[in-house]
Enzyme design. Structure first.
Site, PDB file in Angstrom:
ATOM      1  N   GLU A 169       0.831  -1.209  -0.028  1.00 12.66           N
ATOM      2  CA  GLU A 169      -0.052   0.068  -0.080  1.00 12.66           C
ATOM      3  C   GLU A 169       0.997   1.301  -0.208  1.00 12.66           C
ATOM      4  O   GLU A 169       0.702   2.039  -0.774  1.00 12.66           O
ATOM      5  CB  GLU A 169      -0.912   0.174   1.292  1.00 12.66           C
ATOM      6  CG  GLU A 169      -1.941   1.198   1.136  1.00 12.66           C
ATOM      7  CD  GLU A 169      -2.641   1.581   2.569  1.00 12.66           C
ATOM      8  OE1 GLU A 169      -1.868   1.522   3.539  1.00 12.66           O
ATOM      9  OE2 GLU A 169      -3.646   1.827   2.716  1.00 12.66           O
ATOM     10  N   TRP A 178      -8.468  -2.170  -0.163  1.00 10.52           N
ATOM     11  CA  TRP A 178      -9.119  -0.770  -0.635  1.00 10.52           C
ATOM     12  C   TRP A 178     -10.493  -1.516  -1.616  1.00 10.52           C
ATOM     13  O   TRP A 178     -11.041  -0.326  -2.315  1.00 10.52           O
ATOM     14  CB  TRP A 178      -8.232   0.049  -1.411  1.00 10.52           C
ATOM     15  CG  TRP A 178      -7.397   0.714  -0.386  1.00 10.52           C
ATOM     16  CD1 TRP A 178      -6.126   0.632  -0.096  1.00 10.52           C
ATOM     17  CD2 TRP A 178      -7.929   2.200   0.164  1.00 10.52           C
ATOM     18  NE1 TRP A 178      -5.775   1.652   1.024  1.00 10.52           N
ATOM     19  CE2 TRP A 178      -7.085   2.527   1.017  1.00 10.52           C
ATOM     20  CE3 TRP A 178      -9.143   2.750   0.038  1.00 10.52           C
ATOM     21  CZ2 TRP A 178      -7.008   3.836   1.648  1.00 10.52           C
ATOM     22  CZ3 TRP A 178      -9.291   4.021   1.019  1.00 10.52           C
ATOM     23  CH2 TRP A 178      -8.214   4.642   1.705  1.00 10.52           C
ATOM     24  N   TYR A 203      -4.495   9.693  -1.621  1.00 11.07           N
ATOM     25  CA  TYR A 203      -3.052   9.813  -1.001  1.00 11.07           C
ATOM     26  C   TYR A 203      -2.014  10.302  -1.974  1.00 11.07           C
ATOM     27  O   TYR A 203      -1.456  11.089  -2.145  1.00 11.07           O
ATOM     28  CB  TYR A 203      -2.431   8.924  -0.060  1.00 11.07           C
ATOM     29  CG  TYR A 203      -3.529   8.742   1.155  1.00 11.07           C
ATOM     30  CD1 TYR A 203      -3.678   9.689   2.083  1.00 11.07           C
ATOM     31  CD2 TYR A 203      -4.405   7.533   1.074  1.00 11.07           C
ATOM     32  CE1 TYR A 203      -4.707   9.494   3.495  1.00 11.07           C
ATOM     33  CE2 TYR A 203      -5.202   7.501   2.249  1.00 11.07           C
ATOM     34  CZ  TYR A 203      -5.348   8.399   3.139  1.00 11.07           C
ATOM     35  OH  TYR A 203      -6.079   8.129   4.406  1.00 11.07           O
ATOM     36  N   CYS A 252      -7.795   9.937   5.778  1.00  7.72           N
ATOM     37  CA  CYS A 252      -7.633   9.591   7.132  1.00  7.72           C
ATOM     38  C   CYS A 252      -6.684  10.373   7.769  1.00  7.72           C
ATOM     39  O   CYS A 252      -6.325  11.010   8.817  1.00  7.72           O
ATOM     40  CB  CYS A 252      -7.925   8.360   7.708  1.00  7.72           C
ATOM     41  SG  CYS A 252      -9.521   7.925   7.384  1.00  7.72           S
ATOM     42  N   ARG A 311      -7.010  12.493  11.157  1.00 11.88           N
ATOM     43  CA  ARG A 311      -8.314  13.094  11.653  1.00 11.88           C
ATOM     44  C   ARG A 311      -9.362  11.881  12.263  1.00 11.88           C
ATOM     45  O   ARG A 311     -10.160  12.071  13.370  1.00 11.88           O
ATOM     46  CB  ARG A 311      -8.811  13.440  10.453  1.00 11.88           C
ATOM     47  CG  ARG A 311      -9.624  12.843   9.502  1.00 11.88           C
ATOM     48  CD  ARG A 311     -10.313  13.530   8.278  1.00 11.88           C
ATOM     49  NE  ARG A 311     -10.726  12.217   7.439  1.00 11.88           N
ATOM     50  CZ  ARG A 311     -11.660  11.320   7.535  1.00 11.88           C
ATOM     51  NH1 ARG A 311     -12.660  11.159   8.549  1.00 11.88           N
ATOM     52  NH2 ARG A 311     -11.875  10.535   6.580  1.00 11.88           N
ATOM     53  N   ASP A 334      -9.675   4.231  13.046  1.00  9.38           N
ATOM     54  CA  ASP A 334     -10.194   2.769  13.245  1.00  9.38           C
ATOM     55  C   ASP A 334      -9.083   2.241  14.202  1.00  9.38           C
ATOM     56  O   ASP A 334      -8.303   1.442  13.411  1.00  9.38           O
ATOM     57  CB  ASP A 334     -10.677   1.839  12.067  1.00  9.38           C
ATOM     58  CG  ASP A 334     -11.082   0.693  12.137  1.00  9.38           C
ATOM     59  OD1 ASP A 334     -10.876   0.162  13.334  1.00  9.38           O
ATOM     60  OD2 ASP A 334     -11.540   0.028  10.981  1.00  9.38           O
TER      61      ASP A 334
HETATM   62  N1  MHF Z   1     -13.490   1.251   8.748  1.00  8.04           N
HETATM   63  C1  MHF Z   1     -12.418   1.408   7.921  1.00  8.04           C
HETATM   64  N2  MHF Z   1     -11.213   1.070   8.720  1.00  8.04           N
HETATM   65  C2  MHF Z   1     -10.264   1.176   8.030  1.00  8.04           C
HETATM   66  O1  MHF Z   1      -8.959   0.991   8.729  1.00  8.04           O
HETATM   67  C3  MHF Z   1     -10.060   1.606   6.847  1.00  8.04           C
HETATM   68  C4  MHF Z   1     -11.233   1.995   5.997  1.00  8.04           C
HETATM   69  N3  MHF Z   1     -12.206   2.002   6.640  1.00  8.04           N
HETATM   70  N4  MHF Z   1     -11.260   2.431   4.874  1.00  8.04           N
HETATM   71  C5  MHF Z   1      -9.918   2.520   3.998  1.00  8.04           C
HETATM   72  C6  MHF Z   1      -8.839   1.930   4.600  1.00  8.04           C
HETATM   73  C7  MHF Z   1      -8.732   0.343   4.114  1.00  8.04           C
HETATM   74  N5  MHF Z   1      -8.098   0.014   5.373  1.00  8.04           N
HETATM   75  C8  MHF Z   1      -7.934  -1.353   5.993  1.00  8.04           C
HETATM   76  C9  MHF Z   1      -8.939  -2.411   5.360  1.00  8.04           C
HETATM   77  C10 MHF Z   1      -8.949  -3.485   5.837  1.00  8.04           C
HETATM   78  C11 MHF Z   1      -8.002  -4.050   6.693  1.00  8.04           C
HETATM   79  C12 MHF Z   1      -8.237  -5.559   7.161  1.00  8.04           C
HETATM   80  O2  MHF Z   1      -9.080  -6.044   7.048  1.00  8.04           O
HETATM   81  N6  MHF Z   1      -7.087  -5.987   7.717  1.00  8.04           N
HETATM   82  C13 MHF Z   1      -6.951  -7.235   8.424  1.00  8.04           C
HETATM   83  C14 MHF Z   1      -6.169  -8.182   7.137  1.00  8.04           C
HETATM   84  C15 MHF Z   1      -6.632  -8.369   5.874  1.00  8.04           C
HETATM   85  C16 MHF Z   1      -6.200  -9.164   5.028  1.00  8.04           C
HETATM   86  O3  MHF Z   1      -5.551 -10.154   5.514  1.00  8.04           O
HETATM   87  O4  MHF Z   1      -6.455  -9.186   3.745  1.00  8.04           O
HETATM   88  C17 MHF Z   1      -6.280  -7.287   9.645  1.00  8.04           C
HETATM   89  O5  MHF Z   1      -6.305  -8.270  10.352  1.00  8.04           O
HETATM   90  O6  MHF Z   1      -5.464  -6.484   9.740  1.00  8.04           O
HETATM   91  C18 MHF Z   1      -6.954  -3.040   7.264  1.00  8.04           C
HETATM   92  C19 MHF Z   1      -7.002  -2.064   6.658  1.00  8.04           C
HETATM   93  C20 MHF Z   1      -7.479   1.045   6.322  1.00  8.04           C
HETATM   94  N7  MHF Z   1      -8.894   2.083   5.977  1.00  8.04           N
HETATM   95  O1  LIG Z   2      -5.688   4.614   6.918  1.00 11.20           O
HETATM   96  C1  LIG Z   2      -6.543   4.618   7.499  1.00 11.20           C
HETATM   97  C2  LIG Z   2      -7.825   4.795   6.632  1.00 11.20           C
HETATM   98  C3  LIG Z   2      -9.142   4.683   7.304  1.00 11.20           C
HETATM   99  N1  LIG Z   2      -9.184   4.581   8.578  1.00 11.20           N
HETATM  100  C4  LIG Z   2     -10.636   4.399   9.010  1.00 11.20           C
HETATM  101  C5  LIG Z   2     -11.142   5.482  10.048  1.00 11.20           C
HETATM  102  C6  LIG Z   2     -12.730   5.438   9.949  1.00 11.20           C
HETATM  103  O2  LIG Z   2     -12.927   4.461  10.643  1.00 11.20           O
HETATM  104  C7  LIG Z   2     -12.775   5.085   8.528  1.00 11.20           C
HETATM  105  C8  LIG Z   2     -13.032   6.448   7.615  1.00 11.20           C
HETATM  106  O3  LIG Z   2     -14.284   6.836   7.801  1.00 11.20           O
HETATM  107  P1  LIG Z   2     -14.662   8.357   7.944  1.00 11.20           P
HETATM  108  O4  LIG Z   2     -16.274   8.587   8.192  1.00 11.20           O
HETATM  109  O5  LIG Z   2     -14.232   9.072   6.792  1.00 11.20           O
HETATM  110  O6  LIG Z   2     -13.911   8.991   9.303  1.00 11.20           O
HETATM  111  O7  LIG Z   2     -11.560   4.710   8.251  1.00 11.20           O
HETATM  112  C9  LIG Z   2      -8.138   4.261   9.524  1.00 11.20           C
HETATM  113  O8  LIG Z   2      -8.251   3.933  10.574  1.00 11.20           O
HETATM  114  N2  LIG Z   2      -6.783   4.491   8.704  1.00 11.20           N
END
Ligand code: MHF
Ligand SMILES: O=c1ccn([C@H]2C[C@H](O)[C@@H](COP(=O)(O)O)O2)c(=O)[nH]1
Length: 318
Positions: free
Chosen positions: A62, A84, A148, A200, A220, A223
């Site tokens: 990423e 993503w 980004y 974010c 900002r 999660d």
């Molecule tokens: N709600 C939310 N949280 C996020 O962290 C987040 C978003 N949305 N939207 C955009 C990006 C995408 N990101 C993500 C999305 C998925 C995982 C996740 O599922 N991680 C798993 C492993 C996934 C895999 O092995 O494919 C983990 O256990 O960390 C982590 C970051 C961070 N961002």
């Molecule tokens: O790099 C990242 C990208 C996204 N997030 C999380 C933070 C929020 O839970 C969602 C974004 O939702 P908004 O309503 O736009 O705040 O994705 C993260 O932690 N890190």
């Protein structure tokens, strides 16, 4: 053993104890605090959490994608990185060319209904194959908007010129390391309405002292269970790469978060993680042949001595 991972575990505990229940855009519900800071001394090891397995491969691919200035998920899919997908998929299923089964609110529905999940997974698989194989489709639906990569490498000015913020900052670190203006901003108010997800990690600043490079990120919205572990490792990796190019040691990564939240469907997972004892942090090795941040590839990077507790699954809020 006390490592800087403790800073992350303290954040989890702090939000569990002091968070306020708050509704959110995704409809999942969170417990949240506003304003929190963690510090990671990068000399003490690479902050890839050990209380659950965090997939470094996904974090590195990423970051390399951002560094290329790329905003199309095709590169991520080519590296078997699916983090993503949902946000690009959303653009497709909400477009006028989509004629498959109704995907309204697919994130929540696929968690609640198994039959729907199967239908959703079939559509997602189809979407991925199209982005990978069909150039026109990928051009139309693989892009996430001006996220980004675009803002870091190719910020459009009102005069129609383009600014490579990251290249400029790296040049300034080399020439004028005492500068207090070593900033990259991803928050472009003009572009926010057309982004799949407004950034974010909104801005970051570098600082050089005692021949060490430090980085502070203002995020900002965080999660805590899924996003933050990725963000910590990603910015620590970025700091290592820029330090190496500039001939500096690494200093600290300082993570400042605005809305720091635990999604309510992650609480059990966090308790499991908090019950575990952290192990020694791994270290990061960057190949000697590496010379520029912008030419870095996965083969240049290696994580050594990573022996984490098992991964903990959790659903992502879309
Ligand atoms: N709600 C939310 N949280 C996020 O962290 C987040 C978003 N949305 N939207 C955009 C990006 C995408 N990101 C993500 C999305 C998925 C995982 C996740 O599922 N991680 C798993 C492993 C996934 C895999 O092995 O494919 C983990 O256990 O960390 C982590 C970051 C961070 N961002
Ligand atoms: O790099 C990242 C990208 C996204 N997030 C999380 C933070 C929020 O839970 C969602 C974004 O939702 P908004 O309503 O736009 O705040 O994705 C993260 O932690 N890190």
């Amino acid at each position: 053993m006390k490592t800087s991972e403790q800073a992350y575990l303290d954040l989890c505990r702090y939000v569990l104890e002091n968070g306020t229940k708050k509704e959110d855009r995704t409809g999942t519900g969170t417990t949240s605090v506003f304003g929190y800071q963690m510090r990671f001394d990068l000399q003490q090891g690479f902050p890839l959490l050990t209380t659950k397995r965090v997939p470094f491969r996904l974090i590195a691919s990423e970051l390399l994608w951002f560094l290329k200035g790329d905003t199309n998920i095709r590169y991520l899919l080519e590296h078997n990185n699916n983090i993503w997908n949902e946000w690009a998929f959303k653009n497709w299923v909400e477009s006028d060319v989509y004629d498959g089964p109704d995907m309204t609110d697919f994130g929540r529905r696929s968690l609640q209904n198994e039959d729907f999940r199967d239908v959703y997974e079939t559509q997602m698989e189809k979407f991925k194959q199209l982005v990978l194989a069909d150039d026109a489709f990928s051009e139309r639906f693989g892009h996430l908007g001006d996220v980004y990569g675009k803002q870091w490498r190719n910020w459009k000015t009102t005069k129609g010129e383009s600014i490579d913020q990251l290249q400029d900052v790296i040049e300034t670190i080399k020439k004028n390391p005492d500068s207090r203006r070593l900033i990259v901003s991803a928050w472009n108010p003009e572009d926010v309405p057309t982004m799949a997800l407004p950034p974010c990690h909104t801005m970051f600043q570098f600082y050089v002292a005692d021949n060490k490079l430090s980085c502070q990120l203002y995020q900002r919205s965080g999660d805590i269970f899924l996003g933050i572990p990725f963000n910590i490792a990603s910015y620590s990796l970025l700091t290592h790469l820029i330090a190496k190019e500039c001939g500096l040691e690494v200093g600290e990564f300082i993570h400042t978060i605005g809305d720091a939240h635990l999604y309510l469907n992650h609480l059990e997972q966090v308790e499991v993680q908090l019950s575990r004892t952290p192990k020694a942090l791994p270290s990061l090795a960057i190949k000697d042949s590496f010379s520029s941040v912008f030419d870095a590839s996965m083969e240049d990077l290696e994580i050594i001595g990573y022996e984490p507790h098992p991964a903990i699954k959790a659903p992502v809020a879309v």
